[in-house]
Design an enzyme around this catalytic site. Structure first.
Site, PDB file in Angstrom:
ATOM      1  N   LYS A  34       0.842  -1.194   0.000  1.00  0.00           N
ATOM      2  CA  LYS A  34       0.000   0.000   0.000  1.00  0.00           C
ATOM      3  C   LYS A  34       0.880   1.247   0.000  1.00  0.00           C
ATOM      4  O   LYS A  34       1.902   1.293   0.691  1.00  0.00           O
ATOM      5  CB  LYS A  34      -0.901  -0.032   1.236  1.00  0.00           C
ATOM      6  CG  LYS A  34      -1.897   1.116   1.368  1.00  0.00           C
ATOM      7  CD  LYS A  34      -2.746   0.909   2.627  1.00  0.00           C
ATOM      8  CE  LYS A  34      -3.791   1.982   2.809  1.00  0.00           C
ATOM      9  NZ  LYS A  34      -4.640   1.739   3.999  1.00  0.00           N
ATOM     10  N   SER A 111      -9.353   1.442   3.006  1.00  0.00           N
ATOM     11  CA  SER A 111      -8.568   2.237   2.075  1.00  0.00           C
ATOM     12  C   SER A 111      -7.464   1.434   1.375  1.00  0.00           C
ATOM     13  O   SER A 111      -6.811   1.936   0.453  1.00  0.00           O
ATOM     14  CB  SER A 111      -7.908   3.411   2.827  1.00  0.00           C
ATOM     15  OG  SER A 111      -7.037   2.945   3.847  1.00  0.00           O
ATOM     16  N   SER A 135      -9.715  -0.855   7.171  1.00  0.00           N
ATOM     17  CA  SER A 135      -9.123  -0.733   5.841  1.00  0.00           C
ATOM     18  C   SER A 135      -8.451  -1.982   5.309  1.00  0.00           C
ATOM     19  O   SER A 135      -8.055  -2.020   4.142  1.00  0.00           O
ATOM     20  CB  SER A 135      -8.123   0.434   5.823  1.00  0.00           C
ATOM     21  OG  SER A 135      -8.811   1.653   5.951  1.00  0.00           O
TER      22      SER A 135
END
Length: 429
Positions: A34, A111, A135
């Site tokens: 990420k 996310s 997330s």
């Protein structure tokens, strides 16, 4: 998927850090990261091109990433994420939204959307994400893969852009349960835990009533698997909302009668969300308020207004009460679960919503989702998301939770259950 290609750096780093004779548990596996983790020599983009432009390259790599690299895995790049990790939808105006591998017209969840999609689409063997309020857990559920939110503070968040430190965790995704466990062992840095049989399996019946998916569809294959592997005498029903309300005295400061207009919400879990949001706003403002005030116009449509308002109403008032709730909830769940108990809940209240659905239309859905997610987020206990195949053509899942620090045990339970559970799901549905 990839925002920045780190292949050359990774190859060089592995050659410097290891030799062919070293035992490397992740050799041959690929992973993605990420774009919230620092990688030496590269700017950490945080999901926004203006953030990328206004920040310098990282001078070192996040310890969690280093641990994976030293384990022998190869990083193929960074992944798209929600801007400033501020959503559970996974949609990104600037870079595009990673495509849900099971339903291209549905959101991937955020996310850590790109990290989940990379695994769900089998572009990598596993990936790293972060989980503050859901997330990792949400995109794992929406993309039909395994996801793990570890106990708060167990995996280092150094070198990770903070959202809110009181809740931030480093998590991971995989499809294969063996890879899932191996990555977890490396990140958790704990010795092999032999215990794999739970002493009790508590099914939160009140939480399953929040789901739009029939409770039996979510629990039957799991119950059958537990009976086969561990015995049915371990399974008990519980109203986790009532337990939390009774055992977390500071929560009374966040309880309200009207539930903010939300329907069918468990009052104590809705109060956990209020408690969390108060502290989360305060910490997010401390971390990023100055940057947002200067560059909010560079955030995507809708995101700019929401983040600016989030910071505007942030206050440090009653944050001590929020911290008391955290402590009391962790103690209460430790007493309930003990060392080897498991709590079972739906990960989210239904299948992934459609892309570009206005947030106002998801009012109740989001309230239910954050209520479910708040149990682990606020207490800091560990949670594993396990896929249960498709329902009406869309991914569904359940989650298993264990007391803070029992991450190794929870990984063992998932690994032990996964094959049988998968067979039960395929046979039943």
């Amino acid at each position: 998927m990839a925002v920045q290609d780190h292949g050359a750096f990774i190859e060089k780093f592995i050659l410097q850090q290891s030799s062919p004779s070293d035992p490397l548990p992740l050799t041959g596996l690929t992973f993605a990261v990420k774009d919230i983790f620092d990688m030496e020599g590269y700017v950490t983009g945080f999901g926004n091109p203006e953030w990328l432009r206004t920040h310098p390259p990282a001078n070192q790599t996040a310890p969690a990433v280093l641990a994976i690299l030293r384990g022998g895995a190869t990083c193929i790049g960074k992944t798209i994420m929600d801007e400033m990790a501020f959503s559970i939808s996974g949609e990104n105006f600037h870079y595009g939204t990673p495509r849900n591998p099971y339903a291209s017209d549905r959101i991937p969840g955020g996310s850590s959307s790109g990290s989940a999609v990379a695994v769900g689409a089998k572009l990598v063997d596993f990936s790293l994400g972060t989980d503050t309020g859901g997330s990792v857990r949400v995109p794992a559920s929406y993309c039909g893969i395994l996801g793990f939110r570890p106990s708060h503070g167990v995996v280092s968040t150094s070198g990770v852009i903070p959202m809110t430190q009181s809740f931030d965790t480093v998590g991971w995704f995989a499809i294969d349960s063996d890879v899932f466990k191996r990555v977890g062992r490396l990140l958790l840095q704990v010795p092999e835990v032999e215990h794999y049989k739970p002493t009790q399996v508590l099914i939160a019946e009140d939480c399953f009533k929040l789901s739009s998916i029939p409770s039996e569809r979510l629990t039957q294959a799991f119950v059958n698997s537990v009976k086969k592997l561990f015995g049915g005498n371990l399974i008990k029903q519980i109203s986790i909302g009532s337990y939390v309300e009774d055992k977390v005295p500071s929560l009374k400061h966040f309880m309200i009668e009207e539930n903010d207009g939300y329907k069918h919400i468990i009052p104590s879990l809705a109060a956990l969300v209020r408690s969390k949001v108060l502290l989360q706003r305060h910490e997010f403002k401390s971390n990023h308020g100055e940057w947002v005030r200067s560059y909010s116009s560079h955030l995507g449509p809708g995101k700019s207004e929401r983040i600016s308002e989030y910071i505007r109403v942030a206050t440090d008032e009653n944050t001590d009460l929020s911290r008391s709730v955290q402590i009391e909830l962790r103690v209460a769940l430790a007493a309930l679960l003990e060392d080897f108990g498991v709590l079972v809940i739906p990960t989210v209240p239904g299948p992934p919503p459609k892309l570009r659905t206005d947030i106002s239309e998801l009012h109740d859905f989001r309230a239910k989702a954050f209520s479910l997610l708040s149990i682990a987020s606020v207490s800091g206990i560990c949670q594993a998301t396990i896929p249960l195949g498709l329902y009406n053509g869309l991914p569904v899942s359940i989650s298993l939770l264990a007391k803070h620090g029992s991450d190794g045990f929870l990984l063992n339970v998932v690994d032990t259950l996964y094959s049988t559970l998968k067979q039960e799901v395929e046979a039943s549905y």
